[in-house]
Structure formats: structure tokens, C-alpha cells
Design a protein around this motif. Structure first.
Motif, PDB file in Angstrom:
ATOM      1  N   LEU A  85     -80.983 -58.338 -12.081  1.00  0.00           N
ATOM      2  CA  LEU A  85     -80.242 -59.299 -12.075  1.00  0.00           C
ATOM      3  C   LEU A  85     -80.567 -59.796 -13.489  1.00  0.00           C
ATOM      4  N   TYR A  86     -81.688 -60.227 -14.817  1.00  0.00           N
ATOM      5  CA  TYR A  86     -81.697 -61.129 -16.157  1.00  0.00           C
ATOM      6  C   TYR A  86     -80.587 -59.545 -16.767  1.00  0.00           C
ATOM      7  N   GLU A  87     -80.505 -58.318 -16.267  1.00  0.00           N
ATOM      8  CA  GLU A  87     -80.091 -57.985 -17.035  1.00  0.00           C
ATOM      9  C   GLU A  87     -78.883 -58.065 -16.765  1.00  0.00           C
ATOM     10  N   LYS A 120     -77.157 -65.689 -16.329  1.00  0.00           N
ATOM     11  CA  LYS A 120     -77.343 -66.721 -16.378  1.00  0.00           C
ATOM     12  C   LYS A 120     -76.819 -67.698 -14.921  1.00  0.00           C
ATOM     13  N   ARG A 121     -77.209 -66.607 -13.995  1.00  0.00           N
ATOM     14  CA  ARG A 121     -77.248 -66.950 -12.629  1.00  0.00           C
ATOM     15  C   ARG A 121     -78.368 -67.397 -12.112  1.00  0.00           C
ATOM     16  N   LEU A 122     -79.448 -66.456 -12.631  1.00  0.00           N
ATOM     17  CA  LEU A 122     -81.256 -66.768 -12.879  1.00  0.00           C
ATOM     18  C   LEU A 122     -81.395 -67.841 -13.524  1.00  0.00           C
ATOM     19  N   GLU A 123     -81.186 -68.490 -14.831  1.00  0.00           N
ATOM     20  CA  GLU A 123     -81.114 -69.477 -15.011  1.00  0.00           C
ATOM     21  C   GLU A 123     -80.486 -70.809 -14.388  1.00  0.00           C
ATOM     22  N   GLU A 124     -79.168 -70.973 -13.959  1.00  0.00           N
ATOM     23  CA  GLU A 124     -79.450 -71.393 -13.057  1.00  0.00           C
ATOM     24  C   GLU A 124     -79.613 -72.080 -11.865  1.00  0.00           C
ATOM     25  N   THR A 130     -85.091 -67.629 -18.164  1.00  0.00           N
ATOM     26  CA  THR A 130     -84.369 -67.369 -19.729  1.00  0.00           C
ATOM     27  C   THR A 130     -85.068 -66.617 -20.127  1.00  0.00           C
ATOM     28  N   GLY A 131     -85.692 -65.373 -19.659  1.00  0.00           N
ATOM     29  CA  GLY A 131     -86.633 -64.073 -20.431  1.00  0.00           C
ATOM     30  C   GLY A 131     -88.288 -64.171 -19.834  1.00  0.00           C
ATOM     31  N   GLY A 132     -88.929 -63.446 -20.646  1.00  0.00           N
ATOM     32  CA  GLY A 132     -90.051 -62.742 -20.391  1.00  0.00           C
ATOM     33  C   GLY A 132     -89.687 -61.967 -19.227  1.00  0.00           C
ATOM     34  N   SER A 133     -90.785 -61.535 -19.111  1.00  0.00           N
ATOM     35  CA  SER A 133     -91.491 -60.360 -18.474  1.00  0.00           C
ATOM     36  C   SER A 133     -90.831 -60.657 -17.021  1.00  0.00           C
ATOM     37  N   LYS A 134     -91.194 -59.977 -15.863  1.00  0.00           N
ATOM     38  CA  LYS A 134     -90.843 -59.829 -14.538  1.00  0.00           C
ATOM     39  C   LYS A 134     -91.395 -60.992 -14.071  1.00  0.00           C
ATOM     40  N   LEU A 135     -92.766 -60.703 -14.318  1.00  0.00           N
ATOM     41  CA  LEU A 135     -93.754 -61.702 -13.288  1.00  0.00           C
ATOM     42  C   LEU A 135     -93.535 -62.901 -13.784  1.00  0.00           C
ATOM     43  N   GLU A 136     -93.406 -63.256 -15.143  1.00  0.00           N
ATOM     44  CA  GLU A 136     -93.155 -64.072 -15.518  1.00  0.00           C
ATOM     45  C   GLU A 136     -92.107 -65.340 -15.034  1.00  0.00           C
ATOM     46  N   ARG A 143     -76.571 -66.666  -2.814  1.00  0.00           N
ATOM     47  CA  ARG A 143     -76.753 -67.679  -2.806  1.00  0.00           C
ATOM     48  C   ARG A 143     -76.606 -68.026  -5.186  1.00  0.00           C
ATOM     49  N   LEU A 144     -76.629 -66.261  -5.270  1.00  0.00           N
ATOM     50  CA  LEU A 144     -76.602 -66.676  -6.657  1.00  0.00           C
ATOM     51  C   LEU A 144     -75.440 -66.169  -7.140  1.00  0.00           C
ATOM     52  N   GLY A 145     -74.716 -66.387  -6.062  1.00  0.00           N
ATOM     53  CA  GLY A 145     -73.317 -65.913  -6.612  1.00  0.00           C
ATOM     54  C   GLY A 145     -72.476 -63.802  -6.365  1.00  0.00           C
ATOM     55  N   ARG A 146     -71.530 -64.475  -6.871  1.00  0.00           N
ATOM     56  CA  ARG A 146     -70.894 -62.479  -6.096  1.00  0.00           C
ATOM     57  C   ARG A 146     -72.202 -61.687  -7.300  1.00  0.00           C
ATOM     58  N   ILE A 147     -71.875 -61.174  -6.798  1.00  0.00           N
ATOM     59  CA  ILE A 147     -73.246 -59.746  -7.908  1.00  0.00           C
ATOM     60  C   ILE A 147     -72.350 -58.798  -7.331  1.00  0.00           C
TER      61      ILE A 147
END
Length: 271
Positions: A198-200, A204-208, A213-219, A254-258
Motif C-alpha cells: 500500500l505504501y508503494e 497518501k492513503r497510509l499517511e492520511e 510517511t515512510g520507514g520499514s514495514k515494522l516502523e 476504509r482506506l479508499g478504493r484500491i
């Protein structure tokens, strides 16, 4: 799954056509080449269900299918008209030939697809009532059911998976949308892989929603815990609760249309 495929092979001669229900969020991942090969020369209608959860990328993928295909939301009553029209187009030529010979027949269609794509929901929509068992868990339909409708009959069948998961990316997509039983999956791996994809594709959906805003998957998962308040006694993050929230948020829209699949995933598939 092998037993289900064997049963369908025996029933194919009784059907005039195949209705193949795919998940609009991952039409390539939910496509099983063996099901199409089993249909032989019989016409196939592809229904990209859960279109309300997919974005315009699903429309572009549908164009690559080079086949009779529609995108719908089986939970919306308005989709009944679209499906019925598509089915009638599928058999229009054969129906005209029959009428020219002085007889008419009830056309029969086998409804197939991988688990949890909404096959039974499509049938219930067309029937106007709850004629089959539905659910949001893979493997709800266990046996065969012929459903008589106005002008045609539908056969609901158990969900069948692709014969092998050679493409691990597509296998993950099936896990993300719930087509593989959650009970046999590693929740940690699925949630982290979902966050990464999803981050790739939709950062923007993950940030909202989570402040990612980035980092490893665990972060990224740490951000989910912090934003949603998933904290255990002692201040440690409740990763299990966060993982379930990410998966559920995605599946419920809930994360929008994907749309997870891309044009490259469609290459090599024969519709």
C-alpha cells in the motif's frame, strides 16, 4: 479444491455458458486458467465484483481482458440490470437461432470463481432473495446448487483456488482480500506485506489514516499503533490489534478504493 474441480468438470456439459466472478481489486490474482480451459468453447462472462472497493485501475485491467466483462457491486441492487443485460448479450445469437427453429430453452450458467469473490451474492442479487448461503469468509459454499431464475438457471459452485501459487505477489493479493482462509495465514506477515504494498502504490492513503510517511514495514506498523492508540500495559505496542486493523480497514474500504493488480499481472493470462 481438487474434488470441486472434478465436480465442475462433470457439470460443464449441462451448462450453456460460464459466469466467472473475479475480485475487481485483484482480477489477475483471482483468475484460474484451468476454470476457463474447462469451459472449452462455451461463452464466458467475467464479472469483476466488489467494484465499489476498486479504483479506475480496475477498469484499465478489464480492458486488457479482451473478453466479455463487466464491473459491478453485487451488494448494490442496481447491478442486477447490468448483469442480466450482459447474460442476455452472451446468449443472444443462440437464442435467436433457437427461435428461428421454433423453440426456446432455459439457458443454464455455471457460476465459478475463487473463494470470497461474491459468487453467491451475485446469484442472490439476480434471484431477488437469499437463495444461497453467503459470508465474508473463504469457503462458505460447500456444494452445488441449481438456482432457477427468470429466463435462466444458475449453478452456484464451491470456490476453487489457482492450482499453484507460482506468483507469490498474486498469492499475497488473494490473502489481502480474504480469498484464502485467515486461519491458515500468518497475520504478522500478511499485515506487514500489505502495508508495504500500500505504501508503494497508495502512500497518501497510509499517511492520511495512520500517519505513515515512510520507514520499514515494522516502523509503519508502529505508526498504526501510535495513531490508533493500540498500546498495551507497560507502553508496548499491541501489534496484533494493529495488524488486524490494517487488514480490516483495507477489506472494508476504509482506506479508499484500491486496486492491487497491475497490467503486468495480466500478461500471459488467456481469457
Amino acid at each position: 479444491m481438487t474434488k470441486a474441480m472434478r465436480m465442475m468438470q462433470q457439470l460443464v456439459p449441462l451448462a450453456d455458458g460460464i459466469i466467472y466472478v473475479l475480485d475487481a481489486r485483484c482480477p489477475a490474482a483471482s483468475f484460474n486458467q484451468k476454470l476457463v480451459e474447462m469451459a472449452g468453447a462455451k461463452p464466458v462472462l467475467y464479472i469483476l465484483n466488489k467494484g465499489d472497493l476498486a479504483d479506475e485501475r480496475a477498469d484499465n485491467l478489464m480492458k486488457l481482458m479482451d473478453a466479455s466483462a463487466i464491473k459491478i457491486n453485487a451488494a448494490n441492487a442496481n447491478s442486477k440490470r447490468d448483469i442480466t443485460a450482459a447474460i442476455n448479450r452472451l446468449v443472444a445469437e443462440k437464442r435467436e437461432k433457437n427461435l428461428a427453429k421454433g423453440y426456446s430453452k432455459i439457458f443454464r450458467f455455471m457460476v465459478v470463481g475463487v473463494p470470497n469473490t461474491g459468487k453467491s451474492t451475485v446469484i442472490n442479487l439476480l434471484a431477488g432473495s437469499k437463495r444461497t448461503v453467503t459470508g465474508d469468509k473463504a469457503g462458505v459454499t460447500r456444494g452445488k446448487q441449481w438456482i432457477r431464475l427468470d429466463g435462466f438457471e444458475l449453478l452456484d459452485t464451491p470456490g476453487t483456488m489457482p492450482p499453484a501459487f507460482d506468483n507469490q505477489s498474486l498469492a499475497l493479493h488473494l490473502a489481502f482480500v480474504g480469498s484464502i482462509n485467515d486461519d491458515i495465514l500468518d497475520l504478522d506477515d500478511i499485515a506487514l506485506e500489505l502495508l508495504g504494498e500500500l505504501y508503494e502504490k497508495y502512500p497518501k492513503r497510509l499517511e492520511e489514516r495512520y500517519g505513515v510517511t515512510g520507514g520499514s514495514k515494522l516502523e509503519m506498523l508502529d505508526c498504526v499503533c501510535a495513531r490508533r492508540g493500540f498500546v498495551l500495559k507497560g507502553g508496548e505496542y499491541d501489534y496484533e490489534r494493529a495488524e488486524r486493523a490494517v487488514i480490516d480497514d483495507f477489506r472494508k474500504g476504509r482506506l479508499g478504493r484500491i486496486t492491487l493488480d497491475c497490467p503486468a499481472d495480466m500478461s500471459g493470462l488467456k481469457f
